[in-house]
Design an enzyme around this catalytic site. Sequence first.
Site, PDB file in Angstrom:
ATOM      1  N   ARG A 154      33.916  53.996  38.428  1.00  0.00           N
ATOM      2  CA  ARG A 154      32.944  53.087  37.892  1.00  0.00           C
ATOM      3  C   ARG A 154      32.306  52.342  39.127  1.00  0.00           C
ATOM      4  NH1 ARG A 154      34.421  48.078  38.527  1.00  0.00           N
ATOM      5  NH2 ARG A 154      35.731  49.018  40.230  1.00  0.00           N
ATOM      6  N   GLN A 164      39.838  45.771  33.916  1.00  0.00           N
ATOM      7  CA  GLN A 164      39.523  45.967  35.295  1.00  0.00           C
ATOM      8  C   GLN A 164      39.832  44.824  36.441  1.00  0.00           C
ATOM      9  OE1 GLN A 164      37.137  46.595  33.010  1.00  0.00           O
ATOM     10  NE2 GLN A 164      36.262  48.513  33.232  1.00  0.00           N
ATOM     11  N   ASP A 215      25.842  46.162  38.489  1.00  0.00           N
ATOM     12  CA  ASP A 215      25.438  47.564  38.131  1.00  0.00           C
ATOM     13  C   ASP A 215      23.991  47.960  38.045  1.00  0.00           C
ATOM     14  OD1 ASP A 215      28.305  46.892  36.602  1.00  0.00           O
ATOM     15  OD2 ASP A 215      28.058  48.854  37.126  1.00  0.00           O
ATOM     16  N   ASN A 245      25.607  43.359  34.477  1.00  0.00           N
ATOM     17  CA  ASN A 245      27.219  43.614  35.326  1.00  0.00           C
ATOM     18  C   ASN A 245      27.998  43.698  34.065  1.00  0.00           C
ATOM     19  OD1 ASN A 245      29.061  43.857  37.276  1.00  0.00           O
ATOM     20  ND2 ASN A 245      29.725  41.767  36.781  1.00  0.00           N
TER      21      ASN A 245
END
Lengths: 339, 161
Positions: free
Chosen positions: A68, A207, A248, A258
Site C-alpha cells: 500500500r 498498519q 495517498d 489519507n
Amino acid sequence: MKPFPTMRKKMRRSKNRSIKESPLFWPVHWKGDVLSVLDETLIPRRLNYIKVHTTAEAVKVIRDMKTRAFGQFLVVLNTFLLEINRHKGSEQNLVKKLEKTARALNNSRPTFPFAEVTSIVVGWARKAADDQLNVRESLIKNINGYLQGIRFRRLERVKKIASLIKNRDSILTHCNVSGELAMAARICQEEGKDIHFFATETRPYFQGSKLTAWELGRMGASVTLIADNAVASVMADGLVNKVIVGSDRSCANGDFANKIGTYPIAVLAKEFGIPFYVLTQPSNTIPRGEDIPIEIRQEKELLTFNGRATLPFKARGFYPGFDVVPHEFITESLPIDVR
Amino acid sequence: MSDKLPDHVILLQGVFEEGFFDRFSGQPQDAIFILEGRPGLTAARSNGRALVKRKIQPTVLADNMAGFLFYKKRVKEVWMAYQSVYPEGAVCSIGAMILAVLAKKHRIAVYLFKGRPQPDLMAKEKEIFSFNGQRVSAAGTRGYVPLLEWVDKKYITKIYS
C-alpha cells in the site's frame, strides 16, 4: 515535554553516513526477472516477499492490500518494466500492451492516483514511438531514472522530517508512512534528540500496530501504541506536541486523502493547538477534497479478523478506506512532486 | 455501502444501560451506527446485542471511522454514555472526546446518557497487542490504553440523567 520514558541513545556518528533504511521505505525489488513485493500484511511476524510475474498479479497484490501507500507506486512503475521485459513483439504492440497494463493498474483501487503515474509511462512510450526511438530501451532508461529521482527526493524528505523534529518532541502518527518517519527517527537519535512517538493501531488492518510500531522499534525509537479511540486523550493530556502523517492523494487546493482516521486527528490537532504535518505528493488533477473518490471496502474486512467474526451477532459494517482532510488543518506539507 | 449511507445517522459511543435502547423503537433501522470500542469491543458487543434484541440491526464502525460520516455531513446526533457528570463536564468512555470535537466542528448536538459502570481508568497494555485472538504488534512494543476520558461541558448539548 517528556510524557513517557524514552530510550535516549546518543549515537553521535558522522553526519555523512548513509541513512539506515526501513524495509518499508523501498518494499519492491527485482529478483532476476521477477518482481519481489514485500507482503506488509505478514509484518511483524515475518519479512516475506511475494513474487509478481504479471500485471494481473501486480493488481492482485495492490487490491489485496499486500502492499500500500508508496509500495503501490513502486509496484506500478516496476510492473511496466516487468511487461517490457516479457514483451516479444513489435514496438507498436509494446505501446498497446503498456496502455493495457496502465488500464489494469488504474482500476486496481480507486483512491490512489494510479492514472497519474501510469499516464507518465504511457506518455513516454507514445513519444518514443512517435520519435521512432527504441521504445523498450527508452522506457527502461526513463523509468529507472524516474525511480532514482524519487528515491533521492524521499531521502531528502527523510532529512527534512528529522530537522522538523526537535529535542523532546512527542509525535503522534497514524497508519504508516512507508519508512520515512522511522528513518527520520533514526537520524534524530543519531543527532542525540530525545523523542517519543505515539502510533495509532489503525483498525481494521492494524498498519500502526504491525508496521509503524514495528519499524520505529526496529530503528531503536521510543514508541507507544494506542487504540484509535485514544487520540483525543493523548492530545488533551498534553502527551503529544506534533502530528505527522502521510497521504495517498492530494488535490489542487491542498486537501488530501489519507487512511481512515486521519480527519478526526486533524480536527483534534487544530482544537488542541498541535501542529499537523503531512507528507504529500502534490497533484492538480482533482480540484478539492470532496472530489476524491473514496474507496469503500467490504464490510467483512471490518467484521471478521483472523478468519472469525469479531462480534457475536449479525451486524452490518461500513468501512471507508480513507478520510479527506481539508487544507486548513495542515500546518505544513512536506511534498515530493512525482509528476 | 457509500451510496446507501443514510442522511441522518445517530452515532452511539460508549456502553449504555439496557433500558436506554427502548427509545429506539420507531427509528429508521439504518440510522444507528455503533463504534467498536477498542480494546475489548465492549461497546459494539453490548450496544449491538441490545439493538438486535429490539430487532434493530446497527451498522458497526471502527473507532477511527466516525470522522468520515461527519465529513460527509451524515451525522444528525451523537449519543454518548457517561460514567459520571460534574458541573464542568463528564467522564465518558475513551473515544468520546473525538466525537465531541467533531460534533463541535460540524455543529452537531451531543447528548449524554448514563452508561454501564466502567470502574477501570486504564486497561493493561497487552490488550491492544492482539485482536480476535491474533497478535498484531511486534514483541517489545509498549502500549497505553486509557478507558475513560474527560469531556468538557462546552462540547455537550444536554445530559440526560
